[in-house]
Scaffold this active site. Sequence first.
Site, mmCIF file in Angstrom:
data_model
loop_
_atom_site.group_PDB
_atom_site.id
_atom_site.type_symbol
_atom_site.label_atom_id
_atom_site.label_comp_id
_atom_site.label_asym_id
_atom_site.label_seq_id
_atom_site.Cartn_x
_atom_site.Cartn_y
_atom_site.Cartn_z
ATOM 1 C CD1 TRP A 1 -19.298 56.011 62.791
ATOM 2 C CD2 TRP A 1 -21.127 54.741 63.000
ATOM 3 N NE1 TRP A 1 -19.871 56.309 64.012
ATOM 4 C CE2 TRP A 1 -20.998 55.547 64.157
ATOM 5 C CE3 TRP A 1 -22.213 53.877 62.897
ATOM 6 C CZ2 TRP A 1 -21.916 55.494 65.208
ATOM 7 C CZ3 TRP A 1 -23.118 53.828 63.938
ATOM 8 C CH2 TRP A 1 -22.978 54.628 65.085
ATOM 9 C CG HIS B 1 -16.640 44.920 51.322
ATOM 10 N ND1 HIS B 1 -17.300 45.363 52.436
ATOM 11 C CD2 HIS B 1 -16.297 46.023 50.610
ATOM 12 C CE1 HIS B 1 -17.354 46.693 52.410
ATOM 13 N NE2 HIS B 1 -16.753 47.107 51.334
#
Length: 312
Positions: free
Chosen positions: A64, A119
Amino acid sequence: MEKTFQRIAQHTCSWSKGMLTMHNYQGFWNIQDFHEGAVLAQESFKAQPSDVFICSHPKTGTTWLKALAFAVVTREKFNESSSPLLTTMPHECVPYLEKDLEQIEENHKNKSFPLVSTHLPYDALPRSIIASDCKIVYIYRNIKDVIVSYYNFLCKWLNIPIKDAPFELAFDEFYRGISWCGPYWDHILGYWKASQERPGRILFLKYEDMKRDTTSNVKRLAEFVGHPFSSEEEQAGVIQNIIKLCSFENLSNLEVNKSGKHRSETNAPVENRLYFGKAKDGDWKNYFTDEMIEKIDKLIDQKLSDTGLVLK
């Protein structure tokens, strides 16, 4: 790179039927191809001052946030009816540091696109990022929902039936810090400490807050990355159009996100639909026992008590 890879510790997750092996390197866990990409990035990546890094632990709202950031920085080129997000899933629109170095270097050459995602924990970022003045947007989320989302995503990706993968085992490993790019609390702490040392360089966004007040947080995001909305844009409804374009309801129903595959060149391509789970806060209540709640709340209190961040 192979030598480095062989020296690190390995762990096969007990609930994955031997399908998921992770490797501990520089104090955090990673899956094999992302580990190799991380080592390559550490050795060769040169950050530019204009770079904006979207940083996150897996399953904290990355998809998102990448969609919103992409829509914000490209809105002068694309509107809600012409955006690449309509035909390309967000992870393909914003390149991964661990997977797309060539594309990022091409963007640097053309000075065409500032966004990069990763990440990696803060301390594992290439030194050029830490030493530069580039900006970092970091998203975090309630740890219980992260654990459940992480568990469901991996079961579906690896095609392991839920009945054959006890949640209790997955919880226990996550609790012990064994998760992709975990321990999760160390991941958060690394970026939080960096934000205290260099104020104004790192924007912290909480997934639950973004869902509660998306408009204000999208405005904060746009301001931070250097693409603030003008009053004319606000009056014309540009912010609301971006929010609608990037909504779970819209993105999850696009054909590319229902039937396409991400990283189709890899041995285990991910179906795009797996990146669009329930997007529902509090789903953890369907999984956690009272004992699990007590254990994880106590752990987070111990690890993050000095930060003021709330993950419960």
